[in-house]
Scaffold this motif. Structure first.
Motif, PDB file in Angstrom:
ATOM      1  N   ARG A  92       0.861  -1.177   0.000  1.00 12.05           N
ATOM      2  CA  ARG A  92       0.000   0.000   0.000  1.00 12.05           C
ATOM      3  C   ARG A  92       0.902   1.233   0.000  1.00 12.05           C
ATOM      4  NH1 ARG A  92      -5.159   1.018   4.107  1.00 12.05           N
ATOM      5  NH2 ARG A  92      -6.323   2.340   2.649  1.00 12.05           N
ATOM      6  N   LEU A  93       0.631   2.177  -0.885  1.00 10.60           N
ATOM      7  CA  LEU A  93       1.560   3.289  -1.105  1.00 10.60           C
ATOM      8  C   LEU A  93       1.011   4.594  -0.539  1.00 10.60           C
ATOM      9  CD1 LEU A  93       4.174   4.362  -2.363  1.00 10.60           C
ATOM     10  CD2 LEU A  93       2.941   4.630  -4.522  1.00 10.60           C
ATOM     11  N   MET A  94       1.851   5.238   0.262  1.00  7.02           N
ATOM     12  CA  MET A  94       1.544   6.549   0.828  1.00  7.02           C
ATOM     13  C   MET A  94       2.487   7.582   0.219  1.00  7.02           C
ATOM     14  SD  MET A  94       1.478   7.450   4.884  1.00  7.02           S
ATOM     15  CE  MET A  94       1.627   9.103   5.564  1.00  7.02           C
ATOM     16  N   ALA A  95       1.938   8.731  -0.161  1.00 10.03           N
ATOM     17  CA  ALA A  95       2.751   9.785  -0.777  1.00 10.03           C
ATOM     18  C   ALA A  95       2.352  11.140  -0.206  1.00 10.03           C
ATOM     19  CB  ALA A  95       2.582   9.777  -2.294  1.00 10.03           C
ATOM     20  N   ASP A  96       3.241  12.099  -0.383  1.00  8.93           N
ATOM     21  CA  ASP A  96       3.015  13.448   0.144  1.00  8.93           C
ATOM     22  C   ASP A  96       2.304  14.335  -0.861  1.00  8.93           C
ATOM     23  OD1 ASP A  96       4.756  13.899   2.811  1.00  8.93           O
ATOM     24  OD2 ASP A  96       5.732  12.446   1.489  1.00  8.93           O
ATOM     25  N   LEU A  97       1.321  15.052  -0.371  1.00 10.82           N
ATOM     26  CA  LEU A  97       0.762  16.168  -1.114  1.00 10.82           C
ATOM     27  C   LEU A  97       1.307  17.428  -0.449  1.00 10.82           C
ATOM     28  CD1 LEU A  97      -1.277  16.701  -3.478  1.00 10.82           C
ATOM     29  CD2 LEU A  97      -2.913  17.323  -1.692  1.00 10.82           C
ATOM     30  N   VAL A  98       2.357  17.996  -1.028  1.00  6.75           N
ATOM     31  CA  VAL A  98       2.996  19.189  -0.448  1.00  6.75           C
ATOM     32  C   VAL A  98       2.155  20.378  -0.886  1.00  6.75           C
ATOM     33  CG1 VAL A  98       5.151  20.474  -0.205  1.00  6.75           C
ATOM     34  CG2 VAL A  98       5.217  18.008  -0.634  1.00  6.75           C
ATOM     35  N   ILE A  99       1.156  20.691  -0.081  1.00  7.07           N
ATOM     36  CA  ILE A  99       0.049  21.526  -0.538  1.00  7.07           C
ATOM     37  C   ILE A  99       0.193  23.000  -0.160  1.00  7.07           C
ATOM     38  CG2 ILE A  99      -1.386  21.184   1.528  1.00  7.07           C
ATOM     39  CD1 ILE A  99      -3.793  20.847  -0.413  1.00  7.07           C
ATOM     40  N   ASN A 100       1.049  23.332   0.792  1.00  8.46           N
ATOM     41  CA  ASN A 100       1.134  24.721   1.246  1.00  8.46           C
ATOM     42  C   ASN A 100       2.040  25.575   0.382  1.00  8.46           C
ATOM     43  OD1 ASN A 100       0.815  26.870   3.446  1.00  8.46           O
ATOM     44  ND2 ASN A 100       3.035  26.601   3.407  1.00  8.46           N
ATOM     45  N   HIS A 101       3.063  24.954  -0.221  1.00 10.43           N
ATOM     46  CA  HIS A 101       4.104  25.737  -0.901  1.00 10.43           C
ATOM     47  C   HIS A 101       4.782  24.891  -1.963  1.00 10.43           C
ATOM     48  CE1 HIS A 101       5.826  23.746   2.718  1.00 10.43           C
ATOM     49  NE2 HIS A 101       6.674  23.288   1.810  1.00 10.43           N
ATOM     50  N   CYS A 102       5.534  25.539  -2.822  1.00 10.60           N
ATOM     51  CA  CYS A 102       6.357  24.823  -3.803  1.00 10.60           C
ATOM     52  C   CYS A 102       7.719  25.506  -3.892  1.00 10.60           C
ATOM     53  CB  CYS A 102       5.680  24.768  -5.175  1.00 10.60           C
ATOM     54  SG  CYS A 102       5.630  26.343  -6.047  1.00 10.60           S
ATOM     55  N   SER A 103       8.560  24.995  -4.750  1.00 12.46           N
ATOM     56  CA  SER A 103       9.905  25.544  -4.918  1.00 12.46           C
ATOM     57  C   SER A 103       9.863  26.901  -5.614  1.00 12.46           C
ATOM     58  CB  SER A 103      10.759  24.577  -5.740  1.00 12.46           C
ATOM     59  OG  SER A 103      11.959  25.193  -6.154  1.00 12.46           O
ATOM     60  N   SER A 104      10.768  27.773  -5.192  1.00  9.78           N
ATOM     61  CA  SER A 104      10.880  29.076  -5.852  1.00  9.78           C
ATOM     62  C   SER A 104      11.476  28.941  -7.252  1.00  9.78           C
ATOM     63  CB  SER A 104      11.743  30.020  -5.007  1.00  9.78           C
ATOM     64  OG  SER A 104      13.077  29.541  -4.928  1.00  9.78           O
ATOM     65  N   ARG A 105      11.907  27.739  -7.630  1.00  8.63           N
ATOM     66  CA  ARG A 105      12.419  27.508  -8.982  1.00  8.63           C
ATOM     67  C   ARG A 105      11.460  26.658  -9.810  1.00  8.63           C
ATOM     68  NH1 ARG A 105      18.129  25.144  -7.733  1.00  8.63           N
ATOM     69  NH2 ARG A 105      17.989  24.530  -9.927  1.00  8.63           N
ATOM     70  N   SER A 106      10.227  26.503  -9.333  1.00 10.49           N
ATOM     71  CA  SER A 106       9.221  25.791 -10.114  1.00 10.49           C
ATOM     72  C   SER A 106       8.807  26.629 -11.327  1.00 10.49           C
ATOM     73  CB  SER A 106       7.989  25.508  -9.251  1.00 10.49           C
ATOM     74  OG  SER A 106       7.361  26.733  -8.882  1.00 10.49           O
ATOM     75  N   VAL A 107       8.230  25.987 -12.307  1.00  8.40           N
ATOM     76  CA  VAL A 107       7.729  26.705 -13.483  1.00  8.40           C
ATOM     77  C   VAL A 107       6.678  27.721 -13.072  1.00  8.40           C
ATOM     78  CG1 VAL A 107       6.439  26.459 -15.639  1.00  8.40           C
ATOM     79  CG2 VAL A 107       8.262  24.831 -15.085  1.00  8.40           C
ATOM     80  N   TRP A 108       5.819  27.316 -12.121  1.00 10.08           N
ATOM     81  CA  TRP A 108       4.773  28.236 -11.686  1.00 10.08           C
ATOM     82  C   TRP A 108       5.363  29.521 -11.104  1.00 10.08           C
ATOM     83  CZ3 TRP A 108       1.624  23.958  -8.732  1.00 10.08           C
ATOM     84  CH2 TRP A 108       0.879  23.228  -9.656  1.00 10.08           C
ATOM     85  N   PHE A 109       6.407  29.407 -10.291  1.00  8.71           N
ATOM     86  CA  PHE A 109       6.956  30.620  -9.690  1.00  8.71           C
ATOM     87  C   PHE A 109       7.780  31.413 -10.697  1.00  8.71           C
ATOM     88  CE2 PHE A 109       9.544  33.136  -6.628  1.00  8.71           C
ATOM     89  CZ  PHE A 109       8.480  33.732  -5.965  1.00  8.71           C
ATOM     90  N   GLU A 110       8.439  30.729 -11.617  1.00  8.45           N
ATOM     91  CA  GLU A 110       9.123  31.445 -12.701  1.00  8.45           C
ATOM     92  C   GLU A 110       8.104  32.257 -13.504  1.00  8.45           C
ATOM     93  OE1 GLU A 110      12.303  31.865 -13.338  1.00  8.45           O
ATOM     94  OE2 GLU A 110      12.895  30.635 -11.620  1.00  8.45           O
ATOM     95  N   ASN A 111       6.940  31.663 -13.757  1.00  6.71           N
ATOM     96  CA  ASN A 111       5.878  32.395 -14.468  1.00  6.71           C
ATOM     97  C   ASN A 111       5.371  33.565 -13.642  1.00  6.71           C
ATOM     98  OD1 ASN A 111       6.046  30.693 -16.655  1.00  6.71           O
ATOM     99  ND2 ASN A 111       4.222  29.502 -16.146  1.00  6.71           N
ATOM    100  N   PHE A 112       5.276  33.367 -12.323  1.00  3.46           N
ATOM    101  CA  PHE A 112       4.864  34.461 -11.439  1.00  3.46           C
ATOM    102  C   PHE A 112       5.821  35.646 -11.594  1.00  3.46           C
ATOM    103  CE2 PHE A 112       5.763  36.553  -7.346  1.00  3.46           C
ATOM    104  CZ  PHE A 112       4.519  37.082  -7.044  1.00  3.46           C
ATOM    105  N   LYS A 113       7.116  35.370 -11.642  1.00  4.58           N
ATOM    106  CA  LYS A 113       8.100  36.445 -11.756  1.00  4.58           C
ATOM    107  C   LYS A 113       8.066  37.117 -13.119  1.00  4.58           C
ATOM    108  CE  LYS A 113      11.671  33.930 -10.364  1.00  4.58           C
ATOM    109  NZ  LYS A 113      13.069  33.612  -9.942  1.00  4.58           N
ATOM    110  N   GLN A 114       7.511  36.403 -14.107  1.00  5.33           N
ATOM    111  CA  GLN A 114       7.422  36.965 -15.458  1.00  5.33           C
ATOM    112  C   GLN A 114       6.014  37.447 -15.802  1.00  5.33           C
ATOM    113  OE1 GLN A 114       9.213  34.280 -18.385  1.00  5.33           O
ATOM    114  NE2 GLN A 114      10.508  33.418 -16.754  1.00  5.33           N
ATOM    115  N   GLY A 115       5.087  37.293 -14.871  1.00  6.41           N
ATOM    116  CA  GLY A 115       3.709  37.728 -15.104  1.00  6.41           C
ATOM    117  C   GLY A 115       2.977  36.871 -16.116  1.00  6.41           C
TER     118      GLY A 115
END
Length: 579
Positions: free
Chosen positions: A133-156
């Protein structure tokens, strides 16, 4: 017309959405969420108040690369080791974040949809899920500042330009509860000017803004992907901080609890026996709130257990552990405690607040420091307080507050014999299975205190230690396997079986478990001191018409009117039914 089950599901989701996002069209949002989760008229209703676990469930906690072999992907190595050594012992594996990341050993996620190539791929994950049976993390509060989403945030740019929580720099954040000492806000340049991004944990871990419904949609997509890949148990990491609202403490807010209820509704309609475990490293009464009314997390981490058990075994007094155990409400059917005494993180001290006084906490800090451990700190009203003890559990139990002694293995095994017998589902950190020592080289290499308990074993070296019967690693592994194999055969150790605390003095800790059909009783009794203890059998109150056995020593109790003699740190599980 929708089927009745689907109609009820639509109603429940709309109700959740109306609470969290009263300004949005609840019907439209509900339709989108159900599409993402692929829920329709054929959806089956999850069983109400059903336990998705039994006494056979034991979860091993591990990083994907805790075990290494040259020329082989670590997830394959991990799977192979568990198949060869632990299939008769462990039925579930929690693989800590196995996604691409930048810091915090996986908890700064760059891409939630991928497996870190250095570990393996989704095929490796699915293969493990077919046998454990497999348990995994949902890291739901935050992500890496080098994620694509945050790179897009910095570029609007979309997606990401409005995924992160920002506030003006002059915002009064004095009420905000912090688990770290780093500055809360990170200054970031964007096309629309300088933004100040909220960072609960570190400046490489940028917090999401769940006020934006698109962020919720993204996480529901992630949940659906993980379910498809065989994940059956979700650890909601740092979920207590999910919702932010100015002029509040930004922890445990009503919208956070409602979000957990919403995600549970979606998850359990998608896979009826999937389980959500909330990870909230906070004082005990706050932690218990994530059960809700049996409609939030299925399980909560029993965060108070590690510091209280450590306190018990280094002081030789179970006074606080016993008082806490008596105060713990039995979870209702369909919910359970998730018990652990060691993990990839340190031993949290916040969950001991209100249970241990300042002097007792200072004794813990001083003892762990004496045994080569580290201490991590947090900021509270401008004052730094000890937040976490960083040390391998094996080394933390090498002695008492008086110093190291000869009882390290016995004390360590005793700690696990307590945890394995308690009401709840046990989780065992992989390094506890082996009695791994403090890894000072790793701390020096990473400059992070938590690395002390995140050793990476070369499998060949580990197996050589396990094959050497004189090695402490072999002694720990053999005895813990035996304890677990005994535990998983006993109906009275069902996570929801009855539990009653015994009163046997300060140096002997005990509790009684009874199977749900009342046919089996187990009296779990532990000498938590370094002095031999003699307990009158009459005080245990065994029924004299029954035959009693110690499940651990496999010896019969012949004299119910004599004494139970306990060597230092000896554990006994007295039962009237052997299985």
């Amino acid at each position: 017309m929708p089927e009745p089950v689907f109609s009820e599901l639509i109603h429940r989701v709309k109700t959740h959405i109306s609470v969290i996002y009263p300004e949005l069209d609840a019907e439209k949002v509900t339709q989108r969420l159900l599409e993402i989760m692929r829920l329709d008229e054929n959806t089956e209703s999850p069983p109400n108040h059903k336990n998705h676990w039994s006494e056979q469930d034991v979860i091993a906690i591990t990083y994907g690369n805790s075990l290494l072999r040259d020329g082989e992907k670590p997830l394959h190595t991990l799977h192979d080791f568990f198949k060869r050594h632990l299939t008769d012992t462990i039925n579930s594996i929690h693989i800590l974040p196995f996604y691409p990341y930048t810091s915090d050993d996986g908890f700064s996620v760059m891409d939630y949809s991928k497996v870190n190539d250095s570990l393996g791929d989704w095929v490796d994950v699915e293969n493990i899920s077919k046998e454990f049976r497999l348990m995994a993390d949902l890291v739901i509060n935050h992500c890496s500042s080098r994620s694509v989403w945050f790179e897009n945030f910095k570029q609007g740019k979309d997606p990401g330009k409005d995924y992160f929580y920002t506030v003006p720099p002059e915002t009064d954040t004095s009420l905000v509860v912090r688990p770290r000492t780093s500055p809360l806000l990170r200054e970031v340049e964007t096309p629309s000017g300088t933004q100040y991004v909220w960072c609960t944990f570190s400046h490489d871990q940028v917090d999401f803004d769940f006020h934006n419904i698109e962020v919720l949609y993204e996480f529901v997509k992630i949940i659906r992907l993980y379910l498809d890949m065989g994940v059956n148990i979700f650890r909601f990491d740092a979920v207590a901080f999910l919702w932010k609202e100015l002029n509040t403490n930004c922890i445990h807010l009503p919208e956070t609890h409602e979000a957990v209820r919403l995600l549970r509704t979606l998850v359990e309609h998608a896979v009826n026996d999937a389980v959500i475990i909330s990870e909230t490293n906070v004082p005990n009464h706050e932690n218990l709130s994530y059960f809700g009314n049996g409609n939030e997390a299925h399980c909560v981490y029993n965060f108070s257990l590690p510091p209280l058990l450590l306190n018990t075994l280094i002081t030789g007094s179970c006074r606080h552990l016993k008082r806490w155990l008596m105060s713990m409400p039995p979870p209702q059917v369909g919910t359970a405690y998730f018990n652990f005494i060691a993990s990839h993180d340190g031993i949290g001290l916040r969950p001991a607040e209100g249970l241990l006084n300042d002097d007792e906490l200072a004794t813990l800090v001083n003892t762990v420091s004496l045994f080569g451990g580290k201490v991590s700190w947090r900021s509270a009203n401008g004052i730094n307080k000890p937040y976490e003890l960083n040390i391998s559990l094996f080394d933390a139990l090498q002695g008492t507050h008086k110093g190291p002694d000869k009882h390290q293995v016995e004390r360590f095994v005793c700690a696990h014999a307590i945890m394995l017998a308690l009401e709840g589902i046990p989780g065992i950190y992989i390094h506890s299975l082996f009695g791994t020592h403090n890894d000072y080289a790793r701390v020096e290499n990473t400059s992070h205190n938590r690395s002390i308990n995140r050793h990476q074993w070369q499998v060949d070296s580990l197996e050589a230690e396990l094959d050497n019967k004189y090695s402490s690693h072999s002694k720990v592994f053999t005895r813990l396997k035996s304890l677990i194999q005994t535990r998983i055969r006993q109906p009275a150790f069902h996570p929801n079986a009855v539990q009653f605390t015994l009163q046997l003095g300060e140096q002997v800790f005990g509790f009684w478990r009874q199977s749900q059909n009342r046919s089996q009783s187990i009296f779990c009794i532990y000498n938590i001191s370094d002095i031999e203890q003699n307990i009158p059998m009459a005080e245990i109150n065994l029924i004299d018409t029954e035959t009693w056995f110690d499940l651990i020593s496999e010896q019969q109790i012949t004299d119910l009117h004599g004494y139970l003699n306990l060597a230092p740190y000896q554990a006994v599980w007295l039962t009237n039914r052997k299985h």
